[in-house]
Design a protein around this motif. Structure first.
Motif, PDB file in Angstrom:
ATOM      1  N   LEU A 155      15.163  17.196  38.877  1.00  0.00           N
ATOM      2  CA  LEU A 155      16.634  17.122  38.849  1.00  0.00           C
ATOM      3  C   LEU A 155      17.045  15.941  37.977  1.00  0.00           C
ATOM      4  N   GLU A 156      17.569  16.264  36.807  1.00  0.00           N
ATOM      5  CA  GLU A 156      17.906  15.190  35.867  1.00  0.00           C
ATOM      6  C   GLU A 156      19.367  14.786  36.025  1.00  0.00           C
ATOM      7  N   ILE A 157      19.582  13.506  36.216  1.00  0.00           N
ATOM      8  CA  ILE A 157      20.947  12.989  36.321  1.00  0.00           C
ATOM      9  C   ILE A 157      21.405  12.670  34.906  1.00  0.00           C
ATOM     10  N   ASP A 158      22.352  13.483  34.376  1.00  0.00           N
ATOM     11  CA  ASP A 158      22.735  13.304  32.966  1.00  0.00           C
ATOM     12  C   ASP A 158      24.005  12.473  32.784  1.00  0.00           C
ATOM     13  N   GLY A 159      24.650  12.158  33.886  1.00  0.00           N
ATOM     14  CA  GLY A 159      25.869  11.341  33.794  1.00  0.00           C
ATOM     15  C   GLY A 159      27.083  12.138  33.323  1.00  0.00           C
ATOM     16  N   GLN A 160      26.896  13.427  33.023  1.00  0.00           N
ATOM     17  CA  GLN A 160      28.009  14.258  32.556  1.00  0.00           C
ATOM     18  C   GLN A 160      28.454  15.212  33.670  1.00  0.00           C
ATOM     19  N   ARG A 161      27.500  16.098  34.031  1.00  0.00           N
ATOM     20  CA  ARG A 161      27.817  17.060  35.096  1.00  0.00           C
ATOM     21  C   ARG A 161      27.025  16.763  36.364  1.00  0.00           C
ATOM     22  N   VAL A 162      25.901  16.115  36.162  1.00  0.00           N
ATOM     23  CA  VAL A 162      25.064  15.725  37.307  1.00  0.00           C
ATOM     24  C   VAL A 162      25.103  14.201  37.379  1.00  0.00           C
ATOM     25  N   LEU A 163      25.697  13.705  38.460  1.00  0.00           N
ATOM     26  CA  LEU A 163      26.021  12.273  38.520  1.00  0.00           C
ATOM     27  C   LEU A 163      25.270  11.553  39.632  1.00  0.00           C
ATOM     28  N   SER A 164      25.087  10.254  39.428  1.00  0.00           N
ATOM     29  CA  SER A 164      24.703   9.377  40.536  1.00  0.00           C
ATOM     30  C   SER A 164      25.987   8.689  41.000  1.00  0.00           C
ATOM     31  N   SER A 165      25.887   7.892  42.066  1.00  0.00           N
ATOM     32  CA  SER A 165      27.088   7.198  42.553  1.00  0.00           C
ATOM     33  C   SER A 165      27.617   6.235  41.489  1.00  0.00           C
ATOM     34  N   ASP A 166      26.731   5.710  40.626  1.00  0.00           N
ATOM     35  CA  ASP A 166      27.200   4.812  39.551  1.00  0.00           C
ATOM     36  C   ASP A 166      28.199   5.535  38.654  1.00  0.00           C
ATOM     37  N   HIS A 167      27.877   6.777  38.282  1.00  0.00           N
ATOM     38  CA  HIS A 167      28.790   7.544  37.423  1.00  0.00           C
ATOM     39  C   HIS A 167      30.046   7.941  38.200  1.00  0.00           C
ATOM     40  N   ALA A 168      29.836   8.317  39.466  1.00  0.00           N
ATOM     41  CA  ALA A 168      30.964   8.819  40.263  1.00  0.00           C
ATOM     42  C   ALA A 168      32.063   7.762  40.409  1.00  0.00           C
ATOM     43  N   LEU A 169      31.669   6.492  40.327  1.00  0.00           N
ATOM     44  CA  LEU A 169      32.652   5.411  40.458  1.00  0.00           C
ATOM     45  C   LEU A 169      33.485   5.230  39.203  1.00  0.00           C
ATOM     46  N   ARG A 170      33.052   5.845  38.132  1.00  0.00           N
ATOM     47  CA  ARG A 170      33.718   5.585  36.854  1.00  0.00           C
ATOM     48  C   ARG A 170      34.416   6.819  36.279  1.00  0.00           C
ATOM     49  N   LEU A 171      34.679   7.826  37.092  1.00  0.00           N
ATOM     50  CA  LEU A 171      35.348   9.022  36.580  1.00  0.00           C
ATOM     51  C   LEU A 171      36.780   8.689  36.204  1.00  0.00           C
ATOM     52  N   ASP A 172      37.259   9.269  35.080  1.00  0.00           N
ATOM     53  CA  ASP A 172      38.646   8.972  34.715  1.00  0.00           C
ATOM     54  C   ASP A 172      39.605  10.090  35.104  1.00  0.00           C
ATOM     55  N   SER A 173      39.082  11.106  35.818  1.00  0.00           N
ATOM     56  CA  SER A 173      39.992  12.109  36.380  1.00  0.00           C
ATOM     57  C   SER A 173      39.379  12.632  37.679  1.00  0.00           C
ATOM     58  N   VAL A 174      40.191  13.330  38.456  1.00  0.00           N
ATOM     59  CA  VAL A 174      39.685  13.895  39.714  1.00  0.00           C
ATOM     60  C   VAL A 174      39.090  15.266  39.400  1.00  0.00           C
ATOM     61  N   PRO A 175      37.821  15.505  39.747  1.00  0.00           N
ATOM     62  CA  PRO A 175      37.244  16.825  39.473  1.00  0.00           C
ATOM     63  C   PRO A 175      37.900  17.892  40.360  1.00  0.00           C
ATOM     64  N   ALA A 176      37.925  19.130  39.855  1.00  0.00           N
ATOM     65  CA  ALA A 176      38.499  20.213  40.666  1.00  0.00           C
ATOM     66  C   ALA A 176      37.584  20.515  41.846  1.00  0.00           C
ATOM     67  N   SER A 177      36.272  20.432  41.591  1.00  0.00           N
ATOM     68  CA  SER A 177      35.324  20.747  42.657  1.00  0.00           C
ATOM     69  C   SER A 177      34.025  19.976  42.458  1.00  0.00           C
ATOM     70  N   VAL A 178      33.373  19.652  43.580  1.00  0.00           N
ATOM     71  CA  VAL A 178      32.137  18.883  43.536  1.00  0.00           C
ATOM     72  C   VAL A 178      31.159  19.405  44.584  1.00  0.00           C
ATOM     73  N   VAL A 179      29.876  19.470  44.207  1.00  0.00           N
ATOM     74  CA  VAL A 179      28.822  19.631  45.210  1.00  0.00           C
ATOM     75  C   VAL A 179      28.213  18.256  45.399  1.00  0.00           C
ATOM     76  N   VAL A 180      28.084  17.836  46.645  1.00  0.00           N
ATOM     77  CA  VAL A 180      27.494  16.543  46.959  1.00  0.00           C
ATOM     78  C   VAL A 180      26.125  16.805  47.568  1.00  0.00           C
ATOM     79  N   LEU A 181      25.096  16.395  46.884  1.00  0.00           N
ATOM     80  CA  LEU A 181      23.736  16.615  47.382  1.00  0.00           C
ATOM     81  C   LEU A 181      23.318  15.406  48.212  1.00  0.00           C
ATOM     82  N   GLY A 182      23.174  15.614  49.521  1.00  0.00           N
ATOM     83  CA  GLY A 182      22.852  14.516  50.434  1.00  0.00           C
ATOM     84  C   GLY A 182      24.054  14.215  51.307  1.00  0.00           C
TER      85      GLY A 182
END
Ligand code: NAI
Length: 465
Positions: A155-182
């Motif tokens: 499972l590759e975290i690409d920072g674009q569509r597959v995020l870690s919490s580091d990326h999730a903290l820096r989003l500049d818009s609210v996503p329409a939908s998210v799957v949270v693994l864990g």
């Protein structure tokens, strides 16, 4: 002091590698005790907690609470219109909080006369750390290099569509939908934020419950509350794979289900940062990538200690603080007591919050035997302030029969603040009667803690019994 470095003399009493919660707490306390201290940090002083963990996520959660309040204000007879989330403005608020604390911390380190060394450090001997070709010697070295988000094999975290919490903290818009693994702490906190911000959220958790380390009753209560908030979750469901689709991802589970969303957040735990830092070469014993320590946070090398997320104890900022202070005091020749990890409070700051200290009911039954465990659950329905806030939840007590309270578990809006009293009760090995005789302020949520003890002492007030 730094001028003497490189001469082979023990230029410092302590060289701390890593300036996060564990490392900087150790440096501050050591300096306070009169030791000379060098603190090495490659990124920003304050580490994960301040820059990409506790503080920024709690700012997001507060913004989420404000959004919920404005959306639900009619319930309280207040008319307002919720117009939406201005993510750049939320980020500016969050970054402002972090920035002020960061500045304060830098000032604190400076005022304690700690030598702050910016750069990537590496352990090169039992008494030395090297940074950019410069060697810093210390009578003691403290390893505090922390942790980083983990992923799963393939499972590759690409920072674009597959995020870690580091990326999730820096989003500049609210996503329409998210799957949270864990469905652990990070997963539940982000799920809570995004739902409040208007996203469709689905959590996927391999174990049978959300926040699986908590008492099962607390997990079930959180699940009930999340269901009511229309946060979707799949428990007992393992991740099988993810593929890119138009505008997002398709996540497959081992049970055959597929979920599409704009983003996938990977929140399956954090792993220690311990590779290629010279630890093994110098002889520090490791265990699954963590540095092994004794109950005083000393490693297998007498001059080297380790603290925080790098060692296999609870990965919590306040545990890092505690371990850092413990090491500083030991090095200074004091005789600090080991940390009682069961006595460390845990809070998940979702809406509702989950807070606990001590052992779960299941653990108490294992430890003391079924017949020697008593529990009581006080429903927040009977608590005035909780009704004013319109929250559901409970305070549950676990007691060793005829003995002290050994576990306190709470769910509800703002119950994280109640954990302070809970930890004193646990820490001071209070009996139900000790707490029952204390008059609690009315109307507060702390009354629920008092009422639960009244009930356990056999004299319930606002509860049946
Ligand atoms: P975690 O260990 O709390 O949760 C990870 C979850 O992922 C577990 O429940 C696990 O069962 C699940 N999981 C693992 N593999 C999976 C798979 N293949 N499919 C589905 N589910 C899977 O780790 P988390 O939430 O990433 O947090 C990391 C650390 O940071 C934790 O130790 C946590 O305590 C700490 N933290 C603390 C906070 C707080 O105190 N409020 C806030 C955020 C993090």
């Amino acid at each position: 002091m730094a001028d003497n470095a490189g001469t082979g003399d023990a230029a410092f009493d302590v060289v701390v590698l890593g300036g996060g919660s564990g490392g900087y707490a150790c440096a501050l306390r050591a300096a306070q005790l009169g030791l000379t201290v060098a603190l090495v940090e490659k990124g920003e002083l304050g580490g994960t907690c301040l820059h990409s963990g506790c503080i920024p996520t709690k700012a997001l959660l507060h913004a989420a609470e404000v959004a919920d309040s404005s959306r639900e204000s009619e319930q309280f007879g207040v008319r307002s219109t919720f117009e939406g989330i201005d993510m750049p403005a939320v980020n500016a608020y969050k970054d402002g909080v972090v920035g002020r604390l960061y500045k304060g911390l830098q000032g604190l380190v400076k005022s304690r006369k700690i030598t702050y060394i910016e750069g990537m450090g590496r352990l090169v001997s039992p008494t030395a750390v090297e940074v950019d070709g410069q060697r810093y010697e210390g009578r003691h070295v403290v390893l505090a290099t922390g942790s980083t988000p983990k992923s799963l094999p393939g499972l590759e975290i690409d920072g674009q569509r597959v995020l870690s919490s580091d990326h999730a903290l820096r989003l500049d818009s609210v996503p329409a939908s998210v799957v949270v693994l864990g469905g652990g702490v990070i997963g539940c906190e982000f799920a809570s934020v995004w739902k409040s911000f208007g996203a469709e959220v689905t959590i996927v958790e391999a174990l049978p419950h959300l926040v699986p380390l908590e008492d099962e009753q607390a997990s079930k209560m959180l699940e009930r509350a999340f269901r009511k908030r229309k946060i979707n979750f799949e428990v007992g469901a393992r991740f099988a794979g993810v593929e890119s689709v138009d505008n997002g991802v398709r996540v497959s589970l081992e049970n055959g289900k597929q979920i599409e969303a704009e983003l996938l957040l990977v929140a399956v735990g954090r792993g220690p940062v311990s590779q290629e830092l010279g630890y093994e070469q110098v002889g520090v014993e490791m265990e699954r990538g963590f540095v092994k320590v004794d109950e005083h946070c000393q490693t297998s090398v007498a001059t080297i200690s380790a603290v925080g997320d790098l060692i296999p104890t609870l990965q919590l900022a306040h545990v890092g603080f505690g371990e850092g202070i413990l090491v500083a005091e030991r090095i200074a020749g004091l005789d600090p007591a080991p940390i009682d990890y069961d006595g460390v409070p845990k809070v998940t700051y979702s809406e509702p919050e989950v807070a606990s200290v001590g052992v779960t009911e299941a653990r108490a039954r294992e430890k003391y035997g079924d017949e020697n465990v008593e529990t009581i659950t006080y429903d927040l329905a009977g608590n005035g302030k909780s009704q004013i806030l319109r929250t559901a939840g409970f305070v549950k007590l676990v007691r060793q029969k005829d003995g002290p309270v050994v576990g306190i578990h709470m769910v509800g809006t703002r119950v994280g603040e109640l954990v302070a009293e809970a930890q004193l009760i646990y820490g001071w090995e209070a009996y139900p009667d000790d707490v029952a005789s204390l008059v609690h302020a009315h109307p507060t949520q702390t009354e629920a803690v008092g009422e639960a003890h009244l009930a356990l002492a056999g004299k319930p007030l606002h509860a049946h019994g």
